[in-house]
Write an enzyme that holds these catalytic residues in place. Structure first.
Site, PDB file in Angstrom:
ATOM      1  NE  ARG A   6      -3.391   2.508   2.725  1.00 53.10           N
ATOM      2  CZ  ARG A   6      -3.305   3.365   3.736  1.00 53.10           C
ATOM      3  NH1 ARG A   6      -2.451   3.131   4.733  1.00 53.10           N
ATOM      4  NH2 ARG A   6      -4.042   4.459   3.767  1.00 53.10           N
ATOM      5  CG  HIS A  22      -1.249   9.254   3.409  1.00 49.44           C
ATOM      6  ND1 HIS A  22      -1.505   7.920   3.634  1.00 49.44           N
ATOM      7  CD2 HIS A  22      -0.766   9.732   4.574  1.00 49.44           C
ATOM      8  CE1 HIS A  22      -1.178   7.613   4.873  1.00 49.44           C
ATOM      9  NE2 HIS A  22      -0.713   8.688   5.469  1.00 49.44           N
ATOM     10  CD  GLU A  24      -5.234   7.972   9.764  1.00 49.39           C
ATOM     11  OE1 GLU A  24      -4.842   6.931  10.315  1.00 49.39           O
ATOM     12  OE2 GLU A  24      -4.677   9.083   9.943  1.00 49.39           O
ATOM     13  CG  ASN A  70      -5.307   3.601   8.813  1.00 53.76           C
ATOM     14  OD1 ASN A  70      -5.346   2.686   8.010  1.00 53.76           O
ATOM     15  ND2 ASN A  70      -4.983   4.835   8.466  1.00 53.76           N
ATOM     16  CE1 TYR A  86      -0.217   1.933  13.695  1.00 58.42           C
ATOM     17  CE2 TYR A  86      -2.184   3.137  13.051  1.00 58.42           C
ATOM     18  CZ  TYR A  86      -0.932   2.638  12.751  1.00 58.42           C
ATOM     19  OH  TYR A  86      -0.401   2.836  11.506  1.00 58.42           O
ATOM     20  CD  GLU A 131      -1.790   3.934   8.370  1.00 54.51           C
ATOM     21  OE1 GLU A 131      -1.558   4.264   9.563  1.00 54.51           O
ATOM     22  OE2 GLU A 131      -1.881   4.757   7.454  1.00 54.51           O
TER      23      GLU A 131
END
Length: 510
Positions: A100, A144, A190, A331, A333, A398
């Protein structure tokens, strides 16, 4: 990558119970046919060559050169622009099935609109061809965080509706030049984070905010601009998707989606106030983007709390925005807890965060730099999207562990993190989640948009003081390679120690 701080916002877990244990021992073969594993980067963070071959400055070039990143910039970064063949070779050795990356708008169309830069077309064609020739799927993000500074100077970038037309033209060039080989397109990275960090608290370019909501901004309006920018992002996304479906999809047979940042979010207590606050946080953070693309309208609580500051869709825009995705990128985390802060709604002068009216409590040990390893949060996030949005196709774009930059290659915390979270993805799939891919962040240690060169997420260490910017495989690269090549993996500590010893020997031999 979106990093947690005081202003961080959530994704909520609905009123459901999710298993807290992830698969411990598993292999690549346990995942469904067609499931893809990869890793990723983004243009400004990895390419370098900031002033070469016709590229113009982006808002990130301006921001970093103003000293906002403590003097660090992406001018060179890890120089993938010149070293892409070397990097693809590493991807092959690792066993990546997909890569990606994003396309730099100021490299492809330096003025933001108008003439296309042939040297940029040549570069991205070369990268894509190199990937495909080695059996690696290109997954491309169109935007991005890095639109051309020329558009920011001309009309304020995302503050102006003019950018919808320019973004659509940029996407058109991408589809036209590369779409015969790229099957997976993500319009925006995002868009639920960008309005907040760039236009509310002002900690990212174009560094807009207003007192008392943000600091160190020379201009901006934190009360209205985040909503305006989010609206224009949605319109631009929908316009690009409409273009792709009308002009390219039947011939190129590709898929187009949008990416969201997703916390796993839990009420701090089981009180009604905290439960409602968690739902409100989810509606505000995820729902700001997901609700329009899935249902065609903003969440009711966002409409209520934002009032006239929130733009509205026309009937035509509603039809374009609703259903404007083939997949959602996620994404993820970490996990956080949510506490009610309804008192913030009593203020007449509010920003996006005050409208949300919650307090975020991070599950982070302040004495540690690494993220806590909470794999059940991954499954919770995927379960939420399954329940709230009709189980759409999901690509985890991500997921990765943060460490401080170091020449040590034995990143055991990253290995444990990856093992836990990939196992949690497997559990989510077994529970019915329509998840179709997983990408680690990041393939290399790159210039991080929050933190510069100190935080590292890479499978490969890059010595930025080495003129050759040599890449060095970490233990995590070796572990991921073992997994991708079909060998069973587990969280067994003895096995990890043995892997570390074997990896050290392999590294010395190479």
């Amino acid at each position: 990558m979106f990093m947690l701080r005081v202003y961080s916002l959530p994704i909520i877990l609905l009123n459901l119970v999710v298993a807290v244990f992830c698969a411990d021992k598993y292999s690549r073969e346990d995942f469904p046919p067609g499931f893809v594993f990869g890793s990723g980067t983004s243009a400004y963070q990895v390419e370098g060559a900031a002033s070469e071959d016709g590229r113009s400055p982006s808002i990130w070039d301006t921001f970093s050169h103003e000293g906002k990143m403590d003097g660090e910039t992406g001018d060179v970064s890890v120089d993938e622009y010149h070293k892409y063949k070397e990097d693809v070779k590493l991807m092959v050795e690792t066993g990546l099935e997909a890569y990606r990356f994003s396309i730099s708008w100021p490299r492809l169309i330096p003025n933001g609109r108008g003439p296309v830069n042939p040297k940029a077309v040549r570069y991205y064609n070369s990268l894509i061809n190199e990937l495909i020739s080695h059996g690696i799927q290109p997954h491309v993000t169109i935007y991005h965080y890095d639109h051309p500074q020329a558009l920011e100077d001309e009309y304020g970038g995302w503050l102006s509706r003019k950018i919808v037309k320019d973004f659509t033209a940029f996407a058109d060039v991408c589809f036209r030049e590369f779409g015969d080989r790229v099957l997976y397109w993500t319009t925006l990275n995002e868009p639920n984070v960008f309005p907040l960090f760039s236009y509310d608290v002002g900690m990212l370019p174009p560094n807009r905010c207003s007192f008392p909501f943000g600091l160190n901004c020379s201009q901006g309006n934190s009360t209205s601009e985040p909503y305006l920018v989010a609206h224009h992002l949605l319109l631009a996304h929908a316009s690009a998707v409409r273009l792709y479906r009308k002009k390219y999809q039947s011939k190129q047979l590709g898929f187009v989606g949008i990416n969201l940042y997703a916390f796993a979010t839990y009420p701090l207590t089981n009180s009604t106030e905290d439960v409602l606050a968690t739902q409100r946080a989810n509606d505000y953070f995820v729902g700001l983007i997901a609700n329009p693309v899935v249902f065609g309208s903003y969440p009711d609580i966002v409409k209520k709390n934002a009032g006239s500051r929130l733009p509205t869709f026309t009937n035509q825009e509603y039809k374009q925005v609703k259903g404007s995705f083939d997949f959602l990128g996620i994404n993820h985390y970490m996990s956080i807890h949510v506490k009610d802060n309804s008192a913030s709604l009593k203020s007449e002068y509010r920003d996006f965060l005050a409208d949300m009216a919650v307090e975020m409590i991070a599950d982070i040990d302040s004495s540690k730099y690494e993220f806590p390893i909470q794999p059940s949060g991954m499954q919770a996030s995927l379960e939420y999207f399954k329940q709230a949005y009709g189980n759409p196709p999901i690509y985890i774009h991500e997921n990765g562990q943060r460490t401080r930059r170091t020449s040590s290659l034995e990143d055991t915390s990253r290995v444990k993190y990856m093992h836990g979270y990939i196992g949690s993805v497997l559990d989510a799939i077994r529970n019915g989640s329509n998840t179709r891919g997983y990408f680690t962040w990041s393939f290399l240690d790159v210039f991080e948009l929050l933190g510069g060169y100190e935080p590292c997420f890479g499978l490969y260490y890059v010595d930025i003081n080495d003129p050759q910017l040599k890449r060095h495989a970490k233990l995590s690269a070796h572990w991921y390679s073992q997994f991708l090549k079909g060998r069973p993996v587990s969280s067994d500590s003895d096995g990890l120690i043995k892997l570390g010893k074997d990896f050290s020997l392999l590294s010395r031999r190479s």
